[in-house]
Design an enzyme around this catalytic site. Sequence first.
Site, mmCIF file in Angstrom:
data_model
loop_
_atom_site.group_PDB
_atom_site.id
_atom_site.type_symbol
_atom_site.label_atom_id
_atom_site.label_comp_id
_atom_site.label_asym_id
_atom_site.label_seq_id
_atom_site.Cartn_x
_atom_site.Cartn_y
_atom_site.Cartn_z
ATOM 1 N N ASP A 46 0.858 -1.173 0.000
ATOM 2 C CA ASP A 46 0.000 0.000 0.000
ATOM 3 C C ASP A 46 0.902 1.233 0.000
ATOM 4 O O ASP A 46 2.104 1.134 0.257
ATOM 5 C CB ASP A 46 -0.886 -0.047 1.255
ATOM 6 C CG ASP A 46 -1.737 1.200 1.415
ATOM 7 O OD1 ASP A 46 -2.283 1.669 0.400
ATOM 8 O OD2 ASP A 46 -1.841 1.711 2.544
ATOM 9 N N ASP B 116 -6.598 -2.612 3.096
ATOM 10 C CA ASP B 116 -5.500 -3.520 2.744
ATOM 11 C C ASP B 116 -5.725 -4.946 3.239
ATOM 12 O O ASP B 116 -4.919 -5.826 2.969
ATOM 13 C CB ASP B 116 -4.175 -2.997 3.330
ATOM 14 C CG ASP B 116 -3.863 -1.585 2.884
ATOM 15 O OD1 ASP B 116 -4.024 -1.313 1.683
ATOM 16 O OD2 ASP B 116 -3.487 -0.755 3.723
#
Length: 1212
Positions: free
Chosen positions: A424, A870
């Site tokens: 991420d 995520d």
Amino acid sequence: MGRGKTRAKFRLSNLYTFACIRKRNAELKEGQLGGPGYSRIIFCNEPRRHDKKPLKYCSNYITTTKYNILTFLPKAIFEQFRRVANLYFLLAAILSLTDVAPFSAVSMIAPLAFVVGLSMAKEALEDWNRFIQDMKVNMRKANVHKGNGIFGHRPWMKLRVGDVVKVEKDKFFPADLLLLSSSYEDGICYVETMNLDGETNLKVKRALEVTLPLDDDAAFKDFTGTIKCEDPNPSLYTFVGNLDYDRQVYPLDPSQVLLRDSKLRNTSYVYGVVIFSGHDSKVMQNSTKSPSKRSRIEKQMDKIIYILFSLLVLISLISSIGFAVKTESGARNWWYLQPYINSKLYDPNKPLLSGLFHLVTALILYGYLIPISLYVSIEVVKVLQAMFINQDIDMYDEESGTPAQARTSNLNEELGQVDTILSDKTGTLTCNQMDFLKCSIAGVAYGTRSSEVELAAARQMAIDLEEQGLDTIEEDVSEVSDLETVVTSKEKDQRPPIKGFSFEDSHLMRGNWLNEPNKDVILLFFRILAVCQTAVPEANEETGGFTYEAESPDEGAFLVAAREFGFEFCRRTQSSIFVRERYPSPEKPIEREYKILNLLDFTSKRKRMSVIVRDEDGQIFVFCKGADSIIFDRLSKNGRMFEEATTKHLHDYGDAGLRTLALAYKKLEEAEYSVWNNEYVKAKTSIGGDREAMLEKVADMMEKDFILVGATAVEDKLQKGVPECIDKLAQAGLKIWVLTGDKMETAINIGFACSLLRQGMKQICISTTNEDGIDSKEALKDNILNQITNAYQMIELDKDPHAAFALIIDGKTLTYALEEDVKHQFLNLAVNCASVICCRVSPKQKALVTKLVREGTGKTTLAIGDGANDVGMIQAADIGVGISGVEGMQAVMASDFSIAQFRFLERLLVVHGHWCYKRIAQMICYFFYKNIAFGLTLFYFEAFTGFSGQSVYDDWYMILFNVMLTSMPVISLGVFEQDVSSEICLQFPALYQQGPRNLFFDWYRIFGWLGNGVYSSLVTFFFTIIIFKAQAFQEEGQTPDMSVMGTTMFTCIIWAVNCQIALTMSHFTWIQHVLIWGSIISWYLFLFIYGMLSPAYSKNAFQILVEALAPAPVYWLTTLFVTSVSNLPYAVHLCYQRLLHPMDHHVIQEIKYKKKDVEDQLMWTRERSKARQSTKVGVTARVEFKIRQFKGKLTKKYTLGFPSMLSPSRRL
């Protein structure tokens, strides 16, 4: 309400053109609602009507655990008996209850119960920790309408669809809500969606005008309404529905929906009604079930067990056939045995049946080939390894007080085999802070501080130039000294840091800009920074200044910069902006008013923002800021005076990893503005689907013929150590992908900042943004496939060995790229690129990309992130790493490992991953070796005794072999072994590639260890038999009996396998010495104590050590001889390998042992330089590109200028 009251005085929606005024769902046909996918009906403020089907929806309770009370036993038992060895021993334990077993039932059932029970207890503990984390979320308090206009607190888990909820500032939304009203009179609120899409800029949400009067608790006493909307789905950016309220139907769109796990910001409170709860909410729809992960080594270990089981069946068949033949041919003559009188197992009249019974006996007898203690030993080792990871002080974050945590120990060795990292961006690579660092005004560059990327690159370049000998070039080559100079102004500057402002240049600070030749242009630059924005100032009572609530961190950094330059944005009204200007008179600042006439706000499509203002002199200005490519295309002919110089500065800023925007302006005449404004108002008030197109067209009419003022460069602050960490991981041979919800420009800027992108790298952008003319989805997919194919061919045809490609793709395009008939071509392209950046991706797409890489490449993937968005990719990857940052604990709860900062990933993989992989691999190979060396001796003895099923060893010897006598050394190998120290791992990152290449657990090495076990078993058995068979054992002439033979043979095995593990180890502490030699000593202690027991317990081993073995020299000589011969091949192999074919760590061990790293620093530096994997990303790759450019310049300079002075040997 506090600060919210200040902001509620004016309607913020009046500031927006595109973002806040959107067409409603006019295209939504009435027939859609109520049909498939649009069947949800919600009764507002009447949650009890949802208690019964068909309107009964799921509760707001969420769970991320693998098990619950009902499923734990069946699922955990299934997990344990998925292991082949456990399944075999379960069958053996069942058979031990019958007469065919050569051992007692307890000796088979107890070890199995211990191993399985311990593993299940570990699983239960880890899942319990997940449950505790879930309950922390479920027990958060929400302010819910309880009736009669009274609100009270209730746990999140007790919320129901239809409940009216009041959410206050800086609180998370407990479920997906329909916004009804807010503390602002026009129903606007600000929402931070960092947990969902990773974006730090605030989103504007707005309530329907009809629900705005519901602005206090009492207003909900009689409130009712009906919502018809879409069914639960994972799409974060869409919503279709309508509200039936007060006998009118109002269309709903995503701007009225507040998603779970997003946070209310800059708004005192909002009221909303729950539309999706619990696992129906969009963030949970994007999550996936917590998977059961197994490491690649464990899966390969199962294959080895299959091989050993096949060997077990083979020798059992041989044994049973031999027994059947012996039974038929000779059993009648064995009068001293008479097995057929009282037993059906040995019937000479039925040899086939006897052989079949013996097959079962043999399968149990030779079961020591399958090491039951292997799994429990591995569990113990992994738990201890996890403890070392948790207690590693170098992965402890002092700022937050957070250590690293191995949340599951099942995947320790996987850390050493990672091929691709999927990361991420926001909160993982960056720390969500923008700093104004440099600027270009009127073609002059200002700002002396260097970015983190420049500092890291300069340091690395100086090191590389020294290593490559470039410092020997003549001293008058000024470029070398320039490259070797590292700017250290950050360290020298003692001024207290200002959040959002890291600029330093005396030419502009403290009013010195008034002495610059283009001070009028500089004045315009500062005013554009202060005026061209949509933020709201809030007085800071502590400092006496202002803080700014901006929609994006860039805008906040610009306002802080304007304030520090002397142009402080201090007040906003419905129609004006007030800026306090300190110059030219710092003692008497002047507050100037700029009337806002129109605001054309920033969108990802427009890539620019403009504000039309009237100053105090009545002059109308258009101030604009945006992407340089957009602004430069809109400059007038006489507005390009500074274009060339500014372009060069923008190029330098981009190379330094900075985010850039260009600033421009133009003046308007009153009549010109009046004509345009009439067109603008007409477009703004139009009704129809083409309203946005009309507004865009009118905006284009205004946003042209600009005069360039300059450009800004802000640093998207990376987390500490991110560029260096990425560089080290790249040198270790790891590929790094970035998956982010941010827009493409932001993602590209971060790519440059952390050196995943660099100048000279060819960017491949796969996008649908320029395909407006394509209507069919099939045609659009074909177009994307064509782009992918062309890009792949371009890479294949490029012959430049230094060529580097970066793939950049957005979420919309990715939707098509992940379809079944396109995804493999997309993956082939991606794996051939040096770096991959996927932007504007949803959480579901993150998980799909991760799954594609994992399954498509067949290699180990690691996903790392810090937010709820995520979780999907963390669970989809082979290894999930959560960052315990500012975005909550959702990612950590779903992860396998957690760390506080991205930089700790370097040590987690390069050090702990490397160690754990080698430890577990060597431990498993050794385990199979020792069990084969021990187990096959049972087969040889049975063959010597007519396949009778008789064991040569005492039952207690066999029980203690794996439990006590050989278990501790192998655990010490798995916990303490180090081929090199942690410092060496970090200095020689290429060592990490031993894991992904699986050098220590490939089939060549596995069969080598299995062969070594067979050899040791042959040597141990036959040499012992040969030595003892033909001679007297004691002075009185007695020959050895079976107990003496078996005890001697067992002693040889204990010595051989423990010496073998000593040869295997590279790193010794006192712990290893105690455990290895202590295991041997414990064998003699056991033999002594066991022999002292009554013959009723010790049986044939009574006084065997004191009276039989210890006095006999042949016993000690046989032990020494057999141990030496057993370990001779491995010792020869080690010598051969280290002398003629050394591995990387052998060379380093040799250097460290002879202290060459201290005595010969040049050689040590050269070896470190060799240890880098060839990489095209990271600071090192950026530096190598610069050095190649530098070499080219020097070569050209010397070739053209001094051809006779520079000999060929000195040319670069």
